[in-house]
Write an enzyme that holds these catalytic residues in place. Structure first.
Site, PDB file in Angstrom:
ATOM      1  CB  SER A 289      87.225  79.648  58.447  1.00 27.32           C
ATOM      2  OG  SER A 289      86.740  78.312  58.000  1.00 27.32           O
TER       3      SER A 289
HETATM    4  N1  SAM Z   1      83.960  76.716  61.237  1.00 24.79           N
HETATM    5  C1  SAM Z   1      84.966  76.690  61.632  1.00 24.79           C
HETATM    6  C2  SAM Z   1      84.941  77.125  61.945  1.00 24.79           C
HETATM    7  O1  SAM Z   1      85.828  78.461  61.792  1.00 24.79           O
HETATM    8  O2  SAM Z   1      86.312  76.611  62.837  1.00 24.79           O
HETATM    9  C3  SAM Z   1      85.359  76.194  60.077  1.00 24.79           C
HETATM   10  C4  SAM Z   1      85.053  74.976  59.198  1.00 24.79           C
HETATM   11  S1  SAM Z   1      86.324  73.720  58.818  1.00 24.79           S
HETATM   12  C5  SAM Z   1      86.551  74.713  57.348  1.00 24.79           C
HETATM   13  C6  SAM Z   1      84.630  72.781  57.526  1.00 24.79           C
HETATM   14  C7  SAM Z   1      84.099  71.934  58.663  1.00 24.79           C
HETATM   15  O3  SAM Z   1      83.197  71.555  57.914  1.00 24.79           O
HETATM   16  C8  SAM Z   1      84.660  70.733  58.859  1.00 24.79           C
HETATM   17  O4  SAM Z   1      84.835  70.671  60.289  1.00 24.79           O
HETATM   18  C9  SAM Z   1      83.684  69.420  58.491  1.00 24.79           C
HETATM   19  O5  SAM Z   1      83.940  68.290  58.922  1.00 24.79           O
HETATM   20  C10 SAM Z   1      82.184  69.922  58.118  1.00 24.79           C
HETATM   21  N2  SAM Z   1      81.468  69.077  57.570  1.00 24.79           N
HETATM   22  C11 SAM Z   1      81.114  68.547  55.876  1.00 24.79           C
HETATM   23  N3  SAM Z   1      80.619  68.803  55.320  1.00 24.79           N
HETATM   24  C12 SAM Z   1      79.949  68.569  55.857  1.00 24.79           C
HETATM   25  C13 SAM Z   1      78.211  68.596  56.755  1.00 24.79           C
HETATM   26  N4  SAM Z   1      77.913  67.693  55.918  1.00 24.79           N
HETATM   27  N5  SAM Z   1      77.815  68.600  57.531  1.00 24.79           N
HETATM   28  C14 SAM Z   1      78.197  68.922  58.862  1.00 24.79           C
HETATM   29  N6  SAM Z   1      79.967  69.657  58.917  1.00 24.79           N
HETATM   30  C15 SAM Z   1      80.363  68.997  57.702  1.00 24.79           C
END
Ligand code: SAM
Length: 664
Positions: free
Chosen positions: A62
């Protein structure tokens, strides 16, 4: 002396403060955790830019400001227990771990879980636990949590997460009906039964995919087709009537507000709901002229083959050079480009381009499609004949592999499936690579001619594959065709450099984001989807629609063009909602629309697509698909009753020099 990373970090913290982050614990954590360790080596130089970056599996780390904003909103203390949904790279978990006592984080992609867990371990963030799973259901075994942060956008806040908050606990989550933009909410659990909701900002996150998020397992490309209860059609039509911007006539409509909405977009995608409706062409021409004159757009790219469009490009730019006499747009469906509406635009562009001192600076006209296998082969060979005779001889030998199927490329695909003939893939790939390797030498002599040769060689490579996989099912060939069109657009953006601004004319089915339609559910992607992935807010897509009238189309592939009557739109379609608004013609902003209309139009409905073939007798089956309009387009243009394009027939073209380059 400061290292670059230290220097950047200082500026980085300064920026966060400037944007309103005040919490000292958050600022300290942001300055301690090395963001460069959470991205690939190739992206490390951008680690302290305030932007999301790719981390694999189609996901992103993000934007730092958003991580800081969300962390601050969690109101953590040194004793907090926090749940994070969407570990991604592990960066936000590391930030949280510097402030809270225990961090639990869940990620649905196993490779990201592995990578994040080993990074966090190597960097000694020992109070973080990572697991793979569906975070929309929370982590009940570890509940309750003092704070929950969700790094992906869901349609609404999952009930499971609210239930796993301790009393007084905070859930910070992006939610909303569109995956393009969400409201960042802070939900505080005031008592067992009561919550308080605050909206903190408008944000844009990757989708939360799971049982209490977006339903579809493949929702990275198809989250928007939400099967929700249908709003009352009458109410939706009334909302359309209120939000619509009236078009008194195509010539007189004031487009100033449209240009404002388009803003600084680098690419404007202009659709059409058929390949044979005059109003769609005229309105696209009108918008394109304004973008060229008022916003400095410098090329137009259309759903036509590269060599055909190259003739137009020559006609509109190189006015001092005699054009070649080759026929353009002479294969089925000729009327799609050889029509009075396009001719008028092309003549205008030629005239407009006279104001430039050099053809290289003038506005270009290019084709993105891939059906011209053999004329593209000739173009590459002609080019090499002029600049490198040895390379031309090699090209003849390599492309010779394809020549037995010249009259009907589709038979090449059938042949390549059998065991008796080998396919020509290595030859066409080798040709493209050979040109790439000489890029610097060749481009030095004439950049535009090199672009032409490269584009044709890429077209041959992709068309060879296209005809081969046509026999393996329509999804992969559709995806290949749209990927080719997107790659060609990309190479044009690169060619035009930092000032590149493109207007694209293609059917709605190519430029509307496929992830918001039935196509997405089938695994199909398109130019609109790929553009949004890459250019995000910097691409603006406009769909077109109509209720009834006439259209130029054929009954079968290769058959003669007819002027056919368009049936009144289906009662369950978006077209019917627009028709029932009672307005004749309008612009309907969707990206910047009020929530009420977005909400009313988001549940999927039928939408009509007429291509070069129109079969009114089986219309529902042949021409309607389901879509979610606000996810598909940023804006929609409506003409209630429309008429067929005026095709340039051979009798018109003959002996009428100003119809060049449409020699039929
Ligand atoms: N917090 C992370 C970082 O700073 O690196 C950024 C995360 S990214 C914007 C959003 C993440 O949410 C993705 O890696 C995606 O695979 C995950 N995601 C989406 N739906 C999800 C779910 N139901 N459970 C767990 N992870 C999920």
């Amino acid at each position: 002396m400061e290292t670059l990373a230290q220097y950047d970090k200082k500026a980085f913290i300064g920026l966060l403060k400037k944007r309103g982050i005040k919490d000292k614990a958050v600022l300290d954590a942001m300055s301690t955790v090395p963001r460069e360790e959470f991205v690939g080596i190739d992206l490390q130089e951008f680690a302290y830019d305030d932007t999301p970056l790719p981390i694999g599996e189609g996901q992103t780390i993000s934007q730092p400001y958003i991580v800081a904003l969300m962390t601050e909103a969690l109101q953590l203390t040194a004793g907090s227990r926090v749940l994070e949904v969407g570990t991604g790279s592990g960066y936000a978990a590391a930030i949280l771990s510097r402030i809270a006592q225990e961090v639990y984080t869940i990620e649905r992609h196993q490779p990201l879980v592995h990578q994040a867990a080993s990074r966090l371990k190597d960097l000694h963030y020992d109070n973080v636990q990572v697991i793979c799973g569906d975070g929309s259901l929370g982590w009940p075994e570890q509940a309750p949590f003092d704070a929950i942060i969700v790094a992906a956008g869901g349609p609404e806040a999952p009930r499971s997460l609210i239930e796993q908050l301790s009393i007084g606990g905070r859930l910070v989550i992006p939610t909303g009906p569109s995956v393009r933009e969400q409201g960042l909410l802070r939900i505080t659990r005031i008592s067992k039964e009561q919550i308080e909701i605050e909206e903190l900002a408008r944000v844009r996150f990757v989708p939360l995919i799971g049982e209490e998020g977006w339903q579809n397992a493949e929702a990275e490309i198809k989250p928007r087709l939400r099967r929700a209860p249908v709003e009352s059609p009458a109410a939706a039509s009334e909302l359309i009537e209120k939000a619509a911007i009236h078009i008194p006539s195509i010539d007189s409509v004031d487009l100033a507000s449209l240009l404002d909405r388009i803003g600084d977009s680098q690419i404007v995608l202009l659709g059409e709901a058929s390949h044979g409706t005059a109003e769609f062409y005229d309105m696209r021409a009108r918008i394109t002229k304004e973008l060229i004159q008022k916003r400095g757009f410098n090329f137009v790219a259309v759903e036509a083959d590269w060599p055909d469009a190259a003739q137009i490009d020559h006609f509109v730019r190189d006015t001092r050079v005699e054009p070649t006499e080759e026929a353009t747009f002479s294969r089925f469906p000729t009327w799609m480009w050889a029509n009075t509406q396009v001719l008028e635009f092309v003549k205008w562009l030629r005239h407009y381009n006279e104001s430039f001192s050099s053809p290289d600076e003038a506005v270009g006209f290019y084709g993105l499609d891939l059906y011209s296998l053999y004329s593209s082969i000739s173009s590459v060979i002609n080019y090499l004949d002029d600049i490198d005779a040895d390379a031309a001889a090699i090209a003849r030998r390599r492309y010779g592999c394809l020549t037995p199927w010249q009259s009907d490329p589709a038979t090449y695909g059938a042949m390549a499936l059998g065991d008796t003939h080998k396919d020509c893939e290595p030859e066409v790939v080798a040709m493209l690579n050979a040109l790439m390797q000489k890029r610097i030498d060749y481009a030095k002599q004439d950049g535009r001619r090199f672009l032409d040769a490269m584009s044709n060689a890429r077209l041959v490579k992709n068309a060879e594959q296209y005809y081969r996989i046509m026999y393996q099912g329509s999804i992969s060939s559709w995806n290949l065709r749209d990927t080719h069109m997107f790659e060609t657009l990309e190479s044009l953006m690169t060619f035009h450099g930092s000032k590149a601004r493109a207007v694209v004319w293609e059917h709605n089915s190519h430029i509307g984001d496929a992830s918001a339609t039935d196509m997405g559910l089938r695994g199909e992607i398109n130019v609109g989807f790929l553009c949004r992935q890459k250019y995000q807010e910097e691409v603006y897509s406009i769909g077109f629609g109509t209720h009834c009238g006439t259209v130029a189309a054929a009954s079968d592939w290769g058959a003669d063009m007819e002027v056919k009557t368009v049936r009144p739109s289906h009662q369950d379609s978006y077209e019917r909602l627009c028709h029932d608004s009672g307005l004749n013609a309008f612009l309907l902003p969707l990206r910047y629309a009020k929530q009420d209309i977005v909400k009313a139009l988001t549940p999927s409905r039928l939408e009509r697509a007429i291509g070069v073939i129109y079969r009114p007798e089986t219309e529902l089956l042949s021409h309607y698909f389901k879509a979610s309009l606000p996810g598909q387009f940023d804006e929609y243009i409506w003409f209630d009753e429309t008429r067929a394009v005026d095709a340039l027939g051979p009798e018109v073209a003959k002996g009428v020099p100003e119809t060049f380059p449409f020699g039929l």
